[in-house]
Write an enzyme that holds these catalytic residues in place. Structure first.
Site, PDB file in Angstrom:
ATOM      1  N   GLY A   1      -1.842   9.908   5.112  1.00  0.00           N
ATOM      2  CA  GLY A   1      -1.388   9.728   3.731  1.00  0.00           C
ATOM      3  C   GLY A   1      -0.450   8.715   3.761  1.00  0.00           C
ATOM      4  CB  SER A   2       2.580   8.410   1.519  1.00  0.00           C
ATOM      5  OG  SER A   2       1.801   9.204   0.277  1.00  0.00           O
ATOM      6  CB  THR A   3       2.720   7.533   6.935  1.00  0.00           C
ATOM      7  OG1 THR A   3       1.494   7.949   7.630  1.00  0.00           O
ATOM      8  CG2 THR A   3       3.390   8.679   7.204  1.00  0.00           C
TER       9      THR A   3
END
Length: 561
Positions: free
Chosen positions: A272-274
């Site tokens: 995801g957003s990492t």
């Protein structure tokens, strides 16, 4: 008479000389035979007798992680009496109860099953000599006490997925399985080398703290599993690596443990957003993002029937700093779209996202690389979704190595579990410009102050990091009830030395996580508790007077909304 005595004396002398010559000839023949055929089995040199049968493994500071020593085992031999009747004098249950009196932890039912079996088997391993004598006093011939070499892991399950385990092979020699036991098998069994312990990059103190905090995080969120990594950004040395639940390599049936799977290097997840900081770094490097204050459209992204929007919209437009702080999917997708498919795919390739993670362990998962067109290129939608960490699944170690390259000046280096001496670190491959890396250190620090990473901001340690919460991919779509929450961080951000990655598999919203299951409430607090514990161990002291300069970013966040 004198002549006769002289002759007798000479004969006796010749006989004695003959005996000596015969003995010398036999000795020479024996020496020649041994030189050609080798020494008889069971004989050994003094050097062999003094050396351990398998070399030791230690952490980077010399603390023992794996040792070998001679020990007794308790074996049931059902053919001990040949054809003369039952191998046991007493009844099997009675024998099991007598053994229980010697070994309080003995499982009686399991023991009875073995004692009534025609196949026999181990009843116990690692017997103390005094306990072996008590078994001998029972008078049961079928209870044999073979002396064998035993591999012992003093730290128990700690670092089990790094170490692996060792089993006795067909030649009665220990063979490494899984982990560094398998990687170092030749080195540990080599008579010329096994006298010196092999030092791993692992710091036992950091390993213990990582597993402890991950375990607390799992319990607090009722997660089914967890993984964590602490990585030196300049050398690629793994200071700690954990996969929970763990297994105990001291158990004789360790290879059958359901927890033997290494989530840190073998399991692949959409993180995801990492991935958003990596996308922004690539865009800055390519000159797509020059002004961090420039406004980007934050409305829904629509391509044909495909539509994506932010979970919690923060306005019609956002600048890049706000997009990272608020974790905007739509702005990140538009940045990835502006970067272009070729550049996006090349950066992911340069960071090793298209191949198994680079580390010595045999358990290395192959990423789920996006399926491209016939020429290997990605579609526009794929490029945009990869930009915010979907459509591509990698291991936690992939993410740790990528973040290390992003903050260390832009150089990618493979991870290693070997302790490196000064000057031994590989030169690596440049992925980002040094100026881009410097800017990303500012942005990462900003996220921990103003954005979703606030719960990881350990006082005095200048932490910078990014959360990631992604639904688990299932056949035909995503499971809304199953989440992977992750947090990737570095510290201290003015001169990063270590990257920390934590991943929780299917955390639940509990009272401890304020009813939330996203990374800001589950994975990030683990890092916030871990860094103050390991910082002093790694020679990073808290200092509230130092920090990375983000003065030019504050105005982009503060006071706008």
């Amino acid at each position: 008479m004198r002549y006769s005595l002289l002759v007798i004396a000479r004969l006796r002398l010749f006989m004695v000389i003959g005996i000596f010559v015969l003995a010398a000839a036999v000795a020479l023949v024996r020496i020649g035979y041994l030189g050609f055929a080798g020494a008889p089995q069971g004989q050994t040199t003094l050097e062999e007798a003094l050396l351990p049968p398998r070399g030791e493994i230690a952490d980077r500071n010399g603390a023992p992680l794996a040792r070998t020593f001679p020990a007794y085992a308790l074996w049931f031999n059902p053919r001990a009496m040949e054809d003369d009747g039952s191998p046991l004098v007493a009844e099997p249950r009675e024998v099991a109860e007598r053994l229980k009196a010697i070994f309080p932890d003995l499982d009686i039912e399991r023991t009875v099953r073995i004692l009534t079996s025609d196949r026999g088997g181990y009843l116990l391993r690692r017997l103390l000599p005094e306990d072996a004598n008590k078994v001998f006093d029972l008078g049961e011939v079928a209870l044999e006490l073979p002396r064998e070499n035993d591999r012992y892991y003093p730290q128990g399950p700690l670092g089990a997925h790094v170490l692996g385990y060792a089993l006795e092979g067909g030649d009665r020699q220990l063979e490494g399985k899984l982990g560094m036991e398998q990687v170092l098998d030749d080195r540990l069994s080599n008579p010329l080398l096994r006298a010196e312990p092999v030092a791993l990059s692992i710091d036992l103190r950091v390993q213990g703290a990582l597993e402890d905090e991950l375990g607390r995080g799992m319990l607090a969120t009722n997660a089914k599993g967890a993984a964590g990594i602490v990585l030196d950004v300049d050398t690629g040395e793994v200071m700690a690596m954990a996969s929970l639940p763990a297994f105990d390599p001291n158990r004789s049936d360790a290879q059958h443990s359901p927890n033997i799977y290494n989530r840190a290097t073998n399991a692949t997840y959409e993180l995801g957003s990492t991935f958003k900081p990596l996308t922004v770094a690539a865009a800055i490097d390519a000159g797509i993002v020059r002004d961090l204050g420039a406004e980007w459209d934050a409305g829904p992204v629509e391509i044909g029937h495909w539509r994506r929007s932010d979970l919690k919209p923060k306005g019609d437009t956002l600048n890049v700093a706000e997009a990272l702080a608020y974790s905007s999917n739509t702005v990140t997708m538009r940045i990835a779209d502006a970067l272009g498919e070729a550049r996006m795919r090349q950066v992911m390739t340069d960071l090793g996202m298209n191949r198994p993670p680079q580390i010595e362990l045999p358990a290395r998962g192959r990423p789920q690389w996006p399926q491209g067109r016939s020429n290997g290129s990605w579609s526009r939608i794929t490029t945009m979704t990869v930009g915010y960490g979907h459509g591509i699944a990698v291991t936690p170690l992939h993410l740790a190595s990528a973040y290390a390259a992003m903050v260390n000046g832009g150089v990618y280096r493979p991870a290693t579990l070997h302790r490196l001496e000064p000057g031994e670190a590989p030169r690596g491959t440049r992925v980002f410009k040094a100026s881009t890396s410097s800017r990303m250190r500012q942005l990462m620090r900003m996220i921990s102050i103003y954005g979703t990473g606030r719960s990881a901001d350990a006082a005095g340690y200048r932490v910078g990091g990014k959360t990631g919460s992604a639904e688990k991919a299932r056949r035909g779509g995503y499971a809304e009830t199953a989440l992977i929450s992750s947090f990737a961080a570095a510290f201290p951000m003015e001169r990063p030395r270590y990257v920390v990655v934590t991943v929780l598999d299917e955390p639940k919203g509990t009272a401890a996580s304020s009813g939330q299951r996203t990374a800001a409430y589950t994975a990030a607090p683990i890092v916030g508790a871990l860094i103050p514990r390991i910082g002093p161990m790694l020679d990073v002291r808290p200092d509230a007077a130092r920090d990375v300069d983000i003065s030019d970013l504050r105005s982009l966040i503060e006071g706008r909304r």
